[in-house]
Design an enzyme around this catalytic site. Sequence first.
Site, short mmCIF file in Angstrom:
data_model
loop_
_atom_site.label_atom_id
_atom_site.label_comp_id
_atom_site.label_asym_id
_atom_site.label_seq_id
_atom_site.Cartn_x
_atom_site.Cartn_y
_atom_site.Cartn_z
N ALA A 106 0.83 -1.20 0.00
CA ALA A 106 0.00 0.00 0.00
C ALA A 106 0.87 1.25 0.00
O ALA A 106 1.77 1.39 0.83
CB ALA A 106 -0.93 0.00 1.21
N CYS A 107 0.60 2.17 -0.91
CA CYS A 107 1.40 3.38 -1.05
C CYS A 107 1.51 4.16 0.26
O CYS A 107 2.59 4.59 0.64
CB CYS A 107 0.77 4.25 -2.14
SG CYS A 107 1.49 5.90 -2.31
N PHE A 108 0.38 4.34 0.96
CA PHE A 108 0.39 5.23 2.12
C PHE A 108 0.89 4.54 3.40
O PHE A 108 0.94 5.16 4.45
CB PHE A 108 -0.99 5.85 2.32
CG PHE A 108 -1.22 7.02 1.40
CD1 PHE A 108 -0.85 8.30 1.77
CD2 PHE A 108 -1.75 6.82 0.14
CE1 PHE A 108 -1.01 9.37 0.92
CE2 PHE A 108 -1.94 7.89 -0.73
CZ PHE A 108 -1.56 9.17 -0.34
N LYS A 164 2.21 9.34 6.46
CA LYS A 164 2.34 9.78 5.08
C LYS A 164 1.04 10.41 4.61
O LYS A 164 -0.05 9.84 4.78
CB LYS A 164 2.70 8.60 4.19
CG LYS A 164 2.82 8.92 2.70
CD LYS A 164 3.35 7.72 1.95
CE LYS A 164 3.37 7.91 0.47
NZ LYS A 164 3.97 6.78 -0.26
#
Length: 238
Positions: free
Chosen positions: A146-148, A162
């Site tokens: 997951a990016c965040f 983030k």
Amino acid sequence: MVVSLPNLLMTATMSTLPKLEVWRLLVDGPASPARNMAVDEALLREVREPVLRLYEWSVPAVSIGYFQPAALAGERPVIRRYTGGGLVDHAHDLTYTIVLPRAHPWMELSAPESYRAIHQGIRNILDACNIFCELVPAAYEVESDACFQKPVLFDLVAGRQKISGAAQRRTRQGLLHQGSILLPDPRLNSEVRSVFADFFPGHLETDFHDSILTPAEAARAADLERDRYATDAWNRSR
């Protein structure tokens, strides 16, 4: 070693840019995941001048990076981006895209430096809304799809959370930068969106003029939506 961004930008600006560079600004309302990604790629393939696009989602979809397996999204609506990076849940975030032509001076910057330049602009916006954050000086030692959940170099964090990340792709046409801003309080989304064009330029000596898709961009987006982004072959079978 990271080269000083201001020096690089100053050199590029003095040699090839007017004092104030003007970018196109596209502000789009809610659209389907397939439409949103098709427009972004169409802007890249038809790019002639810098573009900033702000857009929304008609459904709370999940986007996955170019190389990620669709199974990560579970049963939620999923769209595969043309850029890399991690999974992003678009239920409450703000999304934007920047497209730069091949001849643009920022193309001479490394990927991290162009990423930094853009996130400094995002930081200007958030500061103006009293959302204080900082650039990440080094990637966190976290493993996640997951990016965040995985801050990387020059992402934006508030404390250790983030709040802004992005992914890029460079082609013979230019640069595609797809970004997401996930605020602690989604009620602030409308305020941030409303001042985006006012505070993004900051020290980068850019300005904006309102724009819409050109006929060529609109035709390209329609083709990409139909033949790529609306298909399971692209989104789930790669």
